[in-house]
Each structure stands twice: as C-alpha cells, then as structure tokens.
Design a protein around this motif. Structure first.
Motif, PDB file in Angstrom:
ATOM      1  N   GLY A 349       8.472-103.142  25.265  1.00  0.00           N
ATOM      2  CA  GLY A 349       8.893-104.786  23.968  1.00  0.00           C
ATOM      3  C   GLY A 349       9.691-105.978  24.788  1.00  0.00           C
ATOM      4  N   VAL A 350      10.281-105.393  24.789  1.00  0.00           N
ATOM      5  CA  VAL A 350      10.791-106.279  25.896  1.00  0.00           C
ATOM      6  C   VAL A 350      10.278-107.238  26.719  1.00  0.00           C
ATOM      7  CG1 VAL A 350      12.788-106.708  28.047  1.00  0.00           C
ATOM      8  CG2 VAL A 350      13.334-104.926  26.334  1.00  0.00           C
ATOM      9  N   THR A 351       9.162-106.109  28.134  1.00  0.00           N
ATOM     10  CA  THR A 351       8.650-106.831  28.592  1.00  0.00           C
ATOM     11  C   THR A 351       7.800-107.681  28.533  1.00  0.00           C
ATOM     12  OG1 THR A 351       7.415-104.957  29.112  1.00  0.00           O
ATOM     13  CG2 THR A 351      10.437-105.568  30.721  1.00  0.00           C
ATOM     14  N   ARG A 352       7.166-106.896  27.354  1.00  0.00           N
ATOM     15  CA  ARG A 352       5.436-108.420  27.176  1.00  0.00           C
ATOM     16  C   ARG A 352       5.659-108.514  25.764  1.00  0.00           C
ATOM     17  NH1 ARG A 352       1.495-103.617  29.618  1.00  0.00           N
ATOM     18  NH2 ARG A 352       2.125-103.622  32.069  1.00  0.00           N
ATOM     19  N   THR A 353       6.713-109.333  25.355  1.00  0.00           N
ATOM     20  CA  THR A 353       6.247-109.714  24.180  1.00  0.00           C
ATOM     21  C   THR A 353       5.653-110.926  23.437  1.00  0.00           C
ATOM     22  OG1 THR A 353       8.202-111.652  24.881  1.00  0.00           O
ATOM     23  CG2 THR A 353       9.221-109.203  23.622  1.00  0.00           C
ATOM     24  N   LEU A 354       4.975-111.300  24.570  1.00  0.00           N
ATOM     25  CA  LEU A 354       4.268-112.515  24.847  1.00  0.00           C
ATOM     26  C   LEU A 354       2.675-111.808  24.516  1.00  0.00           C
ATOM     27  CD1 LEU A 354       4.952-114.809  27.673  1.00  0.00           C
ATOM     28  CD2 LEU A 354       5.932-114.702  25.795  1.00  0.00           C
ATOM     29  N   TRP A 355       2.993-110.992  24.278  1.00  0.00           N
ATOM     30  CA  TRP A 355       1.430-110.081  23.817  1.00  0.00           C
ATOM     31  C   TRP A 355       1.104-109.850  22.393  1.00  0.00           C
ATOM     32  CZ3 TRP A 355       0.754-107.806  29.651  1.00  0.00           C
ATOM     33  CH2 TRP A 355       0.462-108.749  30.621  1.00  0.00           C
ATOM     34  N   ALA A 356       2.457-109.681  21.695  1.00  0.00           N
ATOM     35  CA  ALA A 356       2.287-108.959  20.529  1.00  0.00           C
ATOM     36  C   ALA A 356       0.934-109.716  19.904  1.00  0.00           C
ATOM     37  CB  ALA A 356       3.469-109.169  19.836  1.00  0.00           C
ATOM     38  N   THR A 357       0.734-108.374  19.464  1.00  0.00           N
ATOM     39  CA  THR A 357      -0.788-108.354  18.202  1.00  0.00           C
ATOM     40  C   THR A 357       0.000-109.241  17.065  1.00  0.00           C
ATOM     41  OG1 THR A 357      -1.048-105.853  18.345  1.00  0.00           O
ATOM     42  CG2 THR A 357      -2.244-107.200  20.200  1.00  0.00           C
ATOM     43  N   GLU A 358       0.929-108.517  16.640  1.00  0.00           N
ATOM     44  CA  GLU A 358       0.630-108.839  15.173  1.00  0.00           C
ATOM     45  C   GLU A 358       2.812-109.011  14.855  1.00  0.00           C
ATOM     46  OE1 GLU A 358       0.645-104.210  13.272  1.00  0.00           O
ATOM     47  OE2 GLU A 358       0.809-104.202  15.135  1.00  0.00           O
ATOM     48  N   SER A 359       2.560-109.228  13.758  1.00  0.00           N
ATOM     49  CA  SER A 359       4.722-110.119  13.479  1.00  0.00           C
ATOM     50  C   SER A 359       4.846-109.218  13.951  1.00  0.00           C
ATOM     51  CB  SER A 359       4.144-110.513  12.012  1.00  0.00           C
ATOM     52  OG  SER A 359       4.216-109.761  11.241  1.00  0.00           O
ATOM     53  N   ALA A 360       6.065-109.746  14.042  1.00  0.00           N
ATOM     54  CA  ALA A 360       7.003-108.257  14.111  1.00  0.00           C
ATOM     55  C   ALA A 360       7.472-107.736  12.659  1.00  0.00           C
ATOM     56  CB  ALA A 360       8.813-109.347  13.977  1.00  0.00           C
ATOM     57  N   ARG A 361       7.678-108.813  11.323  1.00  0.00           N
ATOM     58  CA  ARG A 361       7.522-107.368  10.144  1.00  0.00           C
ATOM     59  C   ARG A 361       6.604-106.973  10.066  1.00  0.00           C
ATOM     60  NH1 ARG A 361      10.235-108.501   5.668  1.00  0.00           N
ATOM     61  NH2 ARG A 361       9.956-107.808   3.559  1.00  0.00           N
ATOM     62  N   GLN A 362       5.289-106.732   9.946  1.00  0.00           N
ATOM     63  CA  GLN A 362       4.653-105.708  10.416  1.00  0.00           C
ATOM     64  C   GLN A 362       4.632-104.780  11.158  1.00  0.00           C
ATOM     65  OE1 GLN A 362       0.944-108.482  10.911  1.00  0.00           O
ATOM     66  NE2 GLN A 362       0.604-108.840   9.218  1.00  0.00           N
ATOM     67  N   ARG A 363       4.803-105.143  12.226  1.00  0.00           N
ATOM     68  CA  ARG A 363       5.415-103.838  13.314  1.00  0.00           C
ATOM     69  C   ARG A 363       6.415-103.066  12.922  1.00  0.00           C
ATOM     70  NH1 ARG A 363       5.518-108.065  16.403  1.00  0.00           N
ATOM     71  NH2 ARG A 363       7.689-107.707  17.417  1.00  0.00           N
ATOM     72  N   ARG A 364       7.143-103.581  11.780  1.00  0.00           N
ATOM     73  CA  ARG A 364       8.544-102.538  11.453  1.00  0.00           C
ATOM     74  C   ARG A 364       8.344-101.594  10.857  1.00  0.00           C
ATOM     75  NH1 ARG A 364      13.020-107.380  10.061  1.00  0.00           N
ATOM     76  NH2 ARG A 364      12.520-107.778  12.014  1.00  0.00           N
ATOM     77  N   PRO A 365       8.517-100.543  11.280  1.00  0.00           N
ATOM     78  CA  PRO A 365       8.979 -99.354  10.744  1.00  0.00           C
ATOM     79  C   PRO A 365       9.713 -99.292   9.278  1.00  0.00           C
ATOM     80  CG  PRO A 365       9.206 -98.465  12.362  1.00  0.00           C
ATOM     81  CD  PRO A 365       9.661 -99.916  12.572  1.00  0.00           C
ATOM     82  N   ARG A 366       8.547 -98.392   8.270  1.00  0.00           N
ATOM     83  CA  ARG A 366       9.410 -98.594   6.544  1.00  0.00           C
ATOM     84  C   ARG A 366      11.063 -98.022   6.415  1.00  0.00           C
ATOM     85  NH1 ARG A 366       6.668 -95.713   2.198  1.00  0.00           N
ATOM     86  NH2 ARG A 366       5.351 -98.043   2.105  1.00  0.00           N
ATOM     87  N   GLY A 367      11.713 -98.707   6.556  1.00  0.00           N
ATOM     88  CA  GLY A 367      13.041 -97.634   6.373  1.00  0.00           C
ATOM     89  C   GLY A 367      14.096 -97.019   7.498  1.00  0.00           C
ATOM     90  N   VAL A 368      13.359 -98.001   8.521  1.00  0.00           N
ATOM     91  CA  VAL A 368      14.024 -97.711  10.047  1.00  0.00           C
ATOM     92  C   VAL A 368      15.886 -97.774   9.884  1.00  0.00           C
ATOM     93  CG1 VAL A 368      14.038 -99.492  11.015  1.00  0.00           C
ATOM     94  CG2 VAL A 368      14.469 -97.832  12.299  1.00  0.00           C
ATOM     95  N   SER A 369      16.046 -99.436   9.249  1.00  0.00           N
ATOM     96  CA  SER A 369      17.506 -99.139   9.740  1.00  0.00           C
ATOM     97  C   SER A 369      18.472 -98.673   8.552  1.00  0.00           C
ATOM     98  CB  SER A 369      18.140-100.790   9.512  1.00  0.00           C
ATOM     99  OG  SER A 369      17.338-101.404  10.333  1.00  0.00           O
ATOM    100  N   THR A 370      17.743 -98.313   6.728  1.00  0.00           N
ATOM    101  CA  THR A 370      18.441 -98.189   6.278  1.00  0.00           C
ATOM    102  C   THR A 370      18.484 -96.438   6.507  1.00  0.00           C
ATOM    103  OG1 THR A 370      17.111 -98.927   4.519  1.00  0.00           O
ATOM    104  CG2 THR A 370      17.874 -96.940   3.612  1.00  0.00           C
ATOM    105  N   GLY A 371      17.482 -95.191   7.388  1.00  0.00           N
ATOM    106  CA  GLY A 371      17.548 -94.505   7.677  1.00  0.00           C
ATOM    107  C   GLY A 371      18.891 -94.027   9.264  1.00  0.00           C
ATOM    108  N   ALA A 372      18.826 -95.426  10.121  1.00  0.00           N
ATOM    109  CA  ALA A 372      19.864 -94.793  10.447  1.00  0.00           C
ATOM    110  C   ALA A 372      21.387 -95.101  10.131  1.00  0.00           C
ATOM    111  CB  ALA A 372      19.688 -95.947  11.834  1.00  0.00           C
ATOM    112  N   VAL A 373      21.655 -95.908   9.280  1.00  0.00           N
ATOM    113  CA  VAL A 373      22.750 -96.438   8.606  1.00  0.00           C
ATOM    114  C   VAL A 373      22.891 -94.943   7.933  1.00  0.00           C
ATOM    115  CG1 VAL A 373      24.008 -97.213   6.479  1.00  0.00           C
ATOM    116  CG2 VAL A 373      22.721 -98.733   8.054  1.00  0.00           C
ATOM    117  N   THR A 374      21.738 -94.403   7.392  1.00  0.00           N
ATOM    118  CA  THR A 374      22.622 -92.757   6.282  1.00  0.00           C
ATOM    119  C   THR A 374      22.057 -91.616   7.128  1.00  0.00           C
ATOM    120  OG1 THR A 374      20.465 -93.830   4.771  1.00  0.00           O
ATOM    121  CG2 THR A 374      21.203 -91.752   4.796  1.00  0.00           C
ATOM    122  N   VAL A 375      21.845 -91.510   8.548  1.00  0.00           N
ATOM    123  CA  VAL A 375      22.282 -90.803   9.328  1.00  0.00           C
ATOM    124  C   VAL A 375      23.854 -90.754  10.237  1.00  0.00           C
ATOM    125  CG1 VAL A 375      21.315 -89.996  11.755  1.00  0.00           C
ATOM    126  CG2 VAL A 375      20.262 -90.053  10.387  1.00  0.00           C
TER     127      VAL A 375
END
Length: 939
Positions: A349-375
């Motif tokens: 993700g860091v070294t090849r961000t120029l070649w991303a095929t979709e937006s960050a919002r589309q790639r981002r999993p659902r509830g990842v931050s909420t899950g981390a907070v819950t844990v």
C-alpha cells in the motif's frame, strides 16, 4: 485515522516479538524450560517465515489463500483417519518431530479466500461461493468434533462478510440461523464442553471438580499482584495447579508468574497488532489487501479478547489460545505468517499507491476502526476487571494459593494435668505415643530406612510394607508405643516419621472424681460449631472440669506440613510448628476430704436404701470447693479416647439413676426443712413477725379446709425454738403471714431458683415457684401452696450446692460463688479470677435465724454436732419427694463451723434416705470432724 506512510511497521513487529517473549517467560516461570526453548525456536522460524511472507506480492494473496485452504482440507481429512485424539476429539497430526493442527491453517485460509472472492465487490454468486467454500472446513472441524474451533471459523467467515460490505439484509438470515441453532449445539457437545458451560453458568460449581480450572485461574490472577509470584522458590509448584497454563490459560499463567504488569503488556501487544492491522487495511492499495489485513487484525483481536475473557471466567473455557503467545507450533507459525501478510499489505500500500485501482473509500473494509476500538475497549475493561479482582480478593486468593499446595498433619498438644490443692494429680496423660509416617514420601525412602523403622517398631519389614499400602491417606498411623520406644524412634531421626502423644487420658481416682473431672473425647459436630477453630479429630473435654477449662487444658496443637502437587502427592517438607502443652490446672479440692465425702456418702446411700446422694464441702468465706461428692459415680477412664466399648457396656448395664450426673449441682429436689432458714430470713428482712413472738404448735395446722401435718407434735415456739426443732406448724403460720412474694424475694437473693455459678457445665438452676411463674407454666397456685413453700415443699426444688450457699450466706451474711479451680500454669503462676462475696441486704437482721441454727446444732434436730470441738450452726431437712425410692423421703443436713465466724459449710443429701438427721447427719458430722482435725493446728 490517518494512514502511516512508512514502508515497514516496527510497532507491529515489536508487538509480535513481545508476545513471544512474554510467552517464553510464562513457561520459564512455570518450570516448562523445554517448552520455552521450543517456543523460542518456533518463534525464530516464525520470524523467518514472517519476513518471507512480508515480501509477498498482493496479487499472490488469492492463490496463497486457495493453497492454504486446500492444504487444510486435505490435512483435516487425514486427521479424521489417523489424527491424535484428545478429550474425544481428533485434532492433530503427529509428524514425529512436531505435530500439526490443520484447523489453525484453516483459520487463515478463511481470511484469505473470502477476501479474494469478495475483492471484486458483492454479488449474490460471490456471497454464495464464500459460504460454500467455508462450509467444507467448518463441517470437517465440527465433525472432529472441535466445536469451539468450528465456531471460530464461522465467526471468521462472518467477520470477512461484514468487512467486505455484504449487505446486512443478506447477513441477517445467517445471524438468525446461528441463534436458532444454539440449542441444537448442545446435542453435539462433549461432556467436558457441557461441564465448562455449566461451570460458567453455575455459581456453585465444585472448585475441586468441574470448577477447578476457573477457580485456579481466579487464584492465579487475583493473588499475583503487580509483579507476580514467579520469582518465589515455590512458584513451580504453584504453577502446577493451573491447568493448561502454557496454552488455554496462558494469560492467567503469565499474570500469576509475572504479575498484572505482564498481563497488561499482553493486552497492549494484542491491541497494537489489531490497530496496526487496521492501519494497514486503510493504507492498502487493493480491496483484497485491505480485507486481508482487517481480517487478520480481527482474528487476532477475537483470539486475544476471548482468551483473556476465559482466563477471567467472563466466558466459558473454550480452549482459545493467543497466537504467538500461547504455546502451539501450528498456531505460532500461522500467527507469524498472518503478521507477515499484514506487513505485505502495508508494504504494497505504501510503495505502490500510484497504481491504486479504486478509491480509498471503496477499498476500506466496513467497521475496521469500530472493530479496533471495540477490541481495545474490551481489553481495557478486562484489565480493569483483573485489577479489581486483585484489589477486592487478592489477600484471600493469595491465602488460597498458599494453602492449597499444603497438607498439614496435626500434631496434638499434650493436655495439661489437673491437680488437687496439694499438687496430687487427679487427671494425667497416659505415657503413650503414636508413631506415624507421611506415607508416600516414606515409601520412597531406601530399604535401609524401612528396615530400621521396622526394627524399632518390633515388626517385620513385610508387615511395615503392608501397613504402608494404605488408601492414599497422607498420614499412616503405624503403632502406639511407650515412652522409651518413642524416644528411640525420635533419636533415630528417620525422615518422614512422626511421633506424638496419643492424648489418652487417665484418672487415678476413677469414680470418686469422675462427676467433677468429666472426661475427654473426640470433638463432635456440636463441639466444632461451638469452637470453629477446632481441627478435625481434636480431643476436647466433654464433661466436667475437662470441658469447663478445655481451652486452658487442651494446649495448642502443632502441625507438620508437606507440599503436595495437584494430585495430592507429597513433594517436599513444609512448615513445622511444634505443639504447645496445655496448662496444668490446680484445684481447691482436697483429695483426702473428697475421699472421705465419697465413702461416707456411699455408706449412707447403701444403708438407708436411698438411690443417690451428694455432699458439698465449701469454704464459707471464699466459695472454694473443698469436696464435691456424688454417688453413684462412673469410671471416666473408659472414655480414653478411644472409648473402651466393652467396659462402657458393662458400666451402663443396671446402673443407678443419673450415674453420669454430678448430683451436687445437677440434681434439684425439694429441700424440705433446710428451706426454713430461708423463710426465717425473709421474715428478718421484712419484720412481719417478731422473732420473739410465740406461735401455737401442735401435731398439725388446718388452713382452708386442709390439714397440714407436723413431723411430730410440738408445743408453742418462737423463731429460735421453731428452727431448733424444725417446727412445721410454726412455719406454716409464718409463711401465711409473709406470703409467697416476700419469701421469693428473699429466697432469690439467697440464690434459690438460680445457678450458683460454679465452674462446672450444665448446672441445674432448680425452681422457685411463685403464683406468677407457676401460672405462666400452666400450673395453679393453691391456698396451701404458700404453706408448703414455708417448709421447702411443693414449688421449691434446690440442688445441694444451692442449699450449701444459702446456709453459708445466712451464717456469714454474704453470698459466695463456688469455685473448684484455683489457678493454672506452672507452679500455679496465674490465679483464676473469682467473684467477690456479695453481702446480703438483710445481713444485719439475721441474728435470730443464726441463733436458731446454733440451737439446732447444740441440742436440736442437728444435736449430733454438739460433740464437735467448735460450735456449729445447722439445719436438717426431711423432704417428701415422689421421685425418691422407699418411703419417698429425702434426707438433708447442712451445717457451718464455727458458728460465730463460719469457715466451712458442709451439706449432704441422700435421696430416699429417710430422716435427714439420721442419714445425712453422720455424713456431715464425719466431714466436719475431718476438716477440724486437719485445720486444728492453725486455729
């Protein structure tokens, strides 16, 4: 949350290494050195594998996932055929050098494969494909059966579906099916799994049975404090009590060994891995990479939170390890591979961000931050729970940790002797000792030690070996030996051999003092309730002075403790506390006077046809009891302990009434004419009738249509004459004038109807009837009841001790509290507290009463005392008693000497003995003669 732009993640790696180090420290503290070394070797291999997988291209994640899934399915199929079975489930493959648990590989596969399938977005076909693919390993693991791991696999798949933004409408049926199937899952649970659920749901699970693991986890966490017990010399043994301390309960174990600080470090490391995985997911170049990183972080969080929760008994014990921290080869390697994949996602993700095929919002999993907070929140909450457990119950659980690994053999204290006033022993210990061994430890000694003990005991080695084949008891009693043999065994200093007194009691005087001394026996349930600190099997006083002064006589038991492992096998010597001998007890009792009282009383009972008798000899000034005789008696030597059943049966056959009672303080009967001095004292206190007043005499007195007889016809008498000749008619009239309330008020001050306070248990209080209390128990106070009260009949019952007290009280003007025991300790070091004499409120008015008592002893019903070398004051009594044998007459006699300055009071009763002067008079006279003969030189 802003994505980190560094190509590597030292936080993630450091957290993984910290978990490895903490896991190794846990095993080292618990004495699992070989496992710790293996754990570190696996970690080294895992770090290498982690570096390799961290270099993986994101495009290869899907293929890698399918390979892992295929391998896991194949291995699961092989496990079902040749796997290692534990607790009824086949979970492992034994490859010789190491074992493999395919279900751990399946967990990672079910992160990678769903991520690959759902990387292109949600469609119904992809949703169905994920469910179909996941069903294969889930079903195979469930059939092992390993339902807890199967549940984790299902949760992993559901987690991936949630992260992949599958519409919740599609997931709701899955949730509903899962909830509905929970009751059916019970049908597939193994007995130990049902037991774990029962322990979790039940508040009364047996800590020694089904609740063992949960209880030990509480002890481990609660007793550890901030820095743990791992540096203590005995920690290796403590750690043995915590099951699965390297695996399922590794969190509880690391807290036990290294304290809550180490537990917090584990929780922080897990939280760091979860958060760094979430950061990697947000920085991922592709949707697949984001799902993989988020899924791995979620899997670590689930494992960590559930494992810590089960250690804290917040969830049932599910067998959930913490990856790279808990011991386990497959889980450890898979954990490092998983961390390597997170690093790969982050690197890509860091070294090849120029070649991303979709937006960050589309790639981002659902509830990842909420899950981390819950844990993180759950880890913080559980850490606070652990801290609160230590704060609220730390001392209690630490004490439990200390005591559960100790088994202590009680070393009974030698009981103190009881001595008469001259130092003659009246209760001693038999010179006999118990020889016992700590069975398992002694059995492991070499043959020479066995042979030496056998020779010292005078038995063959084979016989000794047979004795040692016990039923698993910690202590095996081998023999009872005498003092010389016991000394030889002690001097031999044989390991694991114990020698201590048997505690058997001996009473040299037998029946003569049995009702005073009582006996010793094994503590029963009532004794344990009365004295909760008593150890099981303790010897305690059961009657008499042995019971009254048990706390002084018993001493303080010692103990020899041994350390035992969880199976109860002794593994080392613990603390030894030597017993402290009980105090000797010195009595006021004069053994010679007691012997004389018993002999005279027994003769009086035998010749008169009475059934029982009692005699009291007491210091009239202090209450010191010089003799307290009771017949018939019993032999207290047969009570041991242990009880001699043959002798006990022989003694109880055809025994007289109340053989076990001390009739001087426990038998209350009508006092007859001895009560007349109480009635005369009531008149002195209230001045109802002048003592000089002369009342009509005669053979009887008629009142209310009833005739009340005199014991013989008499002429008119004043108070002195009425007492001198025990005139019933005079006292009928005096009682009528006084009324029952006045008589009762004075009688109560003289101790009638209440316990004397003598230092013996179970004293009778007698009975002093009045119209009020007779009515309260359903009786009727008739007009003639007052007249009968005037001569000590009807509603008055008293013990010989009570009669002795009021005789002495009237003669001296003060009431004393009788005491048998004088002092305790070596050389009578500590006098026992006594109650000071209580002066009577009417003491100065008692001259006429005392004159009557002197007249009785000089030339009246007690005239046989006239031959004594000093003047006496006395009162006789012949009481009608329906419970008495023969003519139903109780013979009473009570006297004090000298009359003018009373020193000693002597009272005797023979139930069924007839006339007091004829039967009990010789008893009292003989005792007074003996007393005066032995004290004459001091006058």
């Amino acid at each position: 949350m802003k994505a980190d732009r560094r190509p590597s993640d030292p936080w993630l790696v450091t957290a993984a290494v910290a978990l490895v180090a903490l896991g190794a420290l846990n095993m080292l503290a618990a004495g699992m050195t070989s496992l710790a070394v293996r754990h570190l070797i696996l970690a080294a291999v895992g770090l290498g594998v982690m570096w390799v997988t961290s270099r993986m291209r994101i495009a290869a994640l899907g293929r890698f996932g399918w390979i892992l899934l295929t391998v896991s399915v194949v291995l699961l199929a092989i496990v079902s055929l040749v796997g290692i079975a534990t607790k009824g489930a086949q979970r492992w493959l034994d490859l010789g050098v190491f074992t493999v648990q395919p279900s751990e590989i399946a967990k990672l596969a079910l992160v990678l494969v769903p991520a690959a399938i759902l990387a292109g977005g949600y469609t119904l076909a992809r949703f169905a494909a994920v469910l179909a693919v996941a069903a294969v390993p889930v079903v195979m693991v469930a059939l092992q059966p390993d339902l807890s791991t199967a549940v984790v696999l299902v949760v992993t798949v559901v987690l991936m579906l949630v992260l992949a933004r599958v519409p919740m409408l599609r997931l709701l049926p899955l949730f509903a099916i899962g909830i509905a199937s929970l009751p059916l899952a019970v049908l597939f649970l193994r007995p130990y799994q049902l037991e774990r659920i029962h322990v979790f749901l039940s508040s009364d699970a047996d800590p020694q049975g089904s609740g063992w693991a949960a209880w030990q986890a509480d002890i481990a966490i609660g007793s550890a404090g901030w820095w743990g017990l791992g540096r203590q010399a005995d920690y290796g043994l403590r750690a043995e009590y915590l099951p699965e301390s390297e695996h399922d309960l590794a969190f509880a174990s690391v807290v036990y060994g290294w304290g809550l600080a180490a537990g917090l470090a584990v929780a922080v490391a897990i939280a760091v891995i979860v958060w760094r995985a979430a950061v990697a997911a947000r920085a991922a170049r592709t949707r697949e990479g984001a799902l993989v990183a988020a899924g791995i972080g979620g899997l670590f969080g689930i494992h960590g939170a559930v494992s810590i929760a089960q250690s804290l008994s917040l969830l049932p014990h599910t067998g959930m390890p913490i990856p790279v921290f808990s011991y386990g080869g497959t889980a450890s390697i898979v954990g490092f591979v998983s961390i390597g994949l997170v690093l790969a996602v982050r690197r890509d993700g860091v070294t090849r961000t120029l070649w991303a095929t979709e937006s960050a919002r589309q790639r981002r999993p659902r509830g990842v931050s909420t899950g981390a907070v819950t844990v993180t929140a759950s880890l913080v909450a559980m850490s606070m729970f652990a801290w609160q457990l230590q704060t609220a119950h730390g001392a209690e659980l630490r004490a439990t940790s200390d005591t559960q690994m100790l088994r202590c053999i009680r070393l009974p204290a030698e009981r103190g002797h009881i001595l008469d006033r001259g130092g003659v022993p009246v209760a001693v210990n038999v010179a006999e000792y118990t020889v016992a061994v700590v069975a398992r430890m002694f059995a492991e000694r070499n043959a020479a030690v066995h042979d030496e003990l056998a020779a010292l005991l005078g038995i063959t080695p084979d016989r000794l070996a047979e004795e040692l084949r016990g039923d698993g008891e910690l202590q095996v009693v081998l023999a009872r030996v005498g003092p010389e043999q016991a000394r030889r065994i002690v001097d031999a200093q044989l390991p694991w051999v114990l020698v201590y007194p048997t505690g058997r009691r001996q009473y040299p005087q037998g029946e003569m003092l049995a009702s005073v001394l009582g006996y010793v026996g094994i503590a029963d349930e009532q004794d344990m309730q009365r004295r909760p600190n008593l150890a099981l099997g303790s010897r305690v006083g059961k009657a008499g002075l042995e019971r009254q002064y048990d706390a002084l006589l018993r001493g303080i038991d010692g103990k020899q403790c041994v350390y035992v492992d969880p199976s109860g096998r002794p593994v080392g010597t613990g603390e030894r506390i030597d017993p402290v001998r009980g105090y000797d007890l010195r009595l006021h009792l004069d053994l010679g006077l007691q012997q004389a009282a018993t002999d005279l009383l027994a003769q009086a009972v035998r010749t008169s046809g009475g059934d029982l008798g009692a005699a009291v000899v007491m210091d009239a000034k202090t209450g010191a009891v010089l003799a307290l005789a009771s017949v018939p008696g019993y032999d207290n030597n047969i009570y041991g302990p242990p009880v001699d059943p043959v002798a006990l049966a022989a003694q109880t056959e055809g025994t007289g009434p109340g053989r076990m009672l001390n009739h001087a303080v426990q038998t209350a009967v009508p006092p007859g004419s001895t009560f007349k001095i109480v009635v005369a004292s009531a008149n002195a206190a209230t001045h109802v009738l002048s003592p000089d007043a002369v009342l009509a005499g005669g053979a009887a007195y008629t009142y209310g249509g009833h005739t009340f007889a005199n014991w013989q016809p008499m002429g008119p008498n004043s108070l002195v004459g009425a007492l001198q000749w025990s005139d019933n008619v005079y006292f009928y009239q005096l009682a009528e004038l006084l009324g029952p309330e006045r008589i009762a008020t004075t009688a109560a001050e003289l101790g009638v109807g209440s316990r004397s306070g003598i230092d013996l248990p179970s004293e009778s209080e007698g009975f002093l009837g009045t119209p009020e209390n007779v009515g309260s128990i359903g009786g009727t106070w008739y007009p003639g009841s007052t007249l009968l009260m005037g001569i000590g009949q009807g509603t008055v019952n008293a013990t010989p001790m009570q009669v002795a007290r009021w005789t002495a009280g009237i003669a001296s003007g003060a009431m004393v509290t009788p005491r048998l025991a004088a002092a305790y300790g070596p050389a009578d070091a500590v006098p026992l507290a006594t109650v000071a004499p209580h002066r009577l409120s009417f003491a100065d008015e008692l001259g006429p009463v005392r004159a009557g008592m002197r007249a009785s002893a000089a030339a009246g019903t007690a005239g046989q005392l006239a031959s004594l070398p000093v003047p006496a004051a006395a009162k006789t009594g012949t009481a009608e008693d329906p419970s008495a044998p023969g003519d139903g007459l109780n013979a009473w006699f009570s006297a004090v000497v000298p009359a003018d300055e009373p020193e000693v009071v002597v009272t005797a009763l023979v139930r069924g003995g007839g006339f007091g002067s004829a039967t009990s008079g010789p008893v009292v006279k003989g005792l007074l003669e003996r007393y005066l003969a032995h004290t004459g030189g001091d006058r």
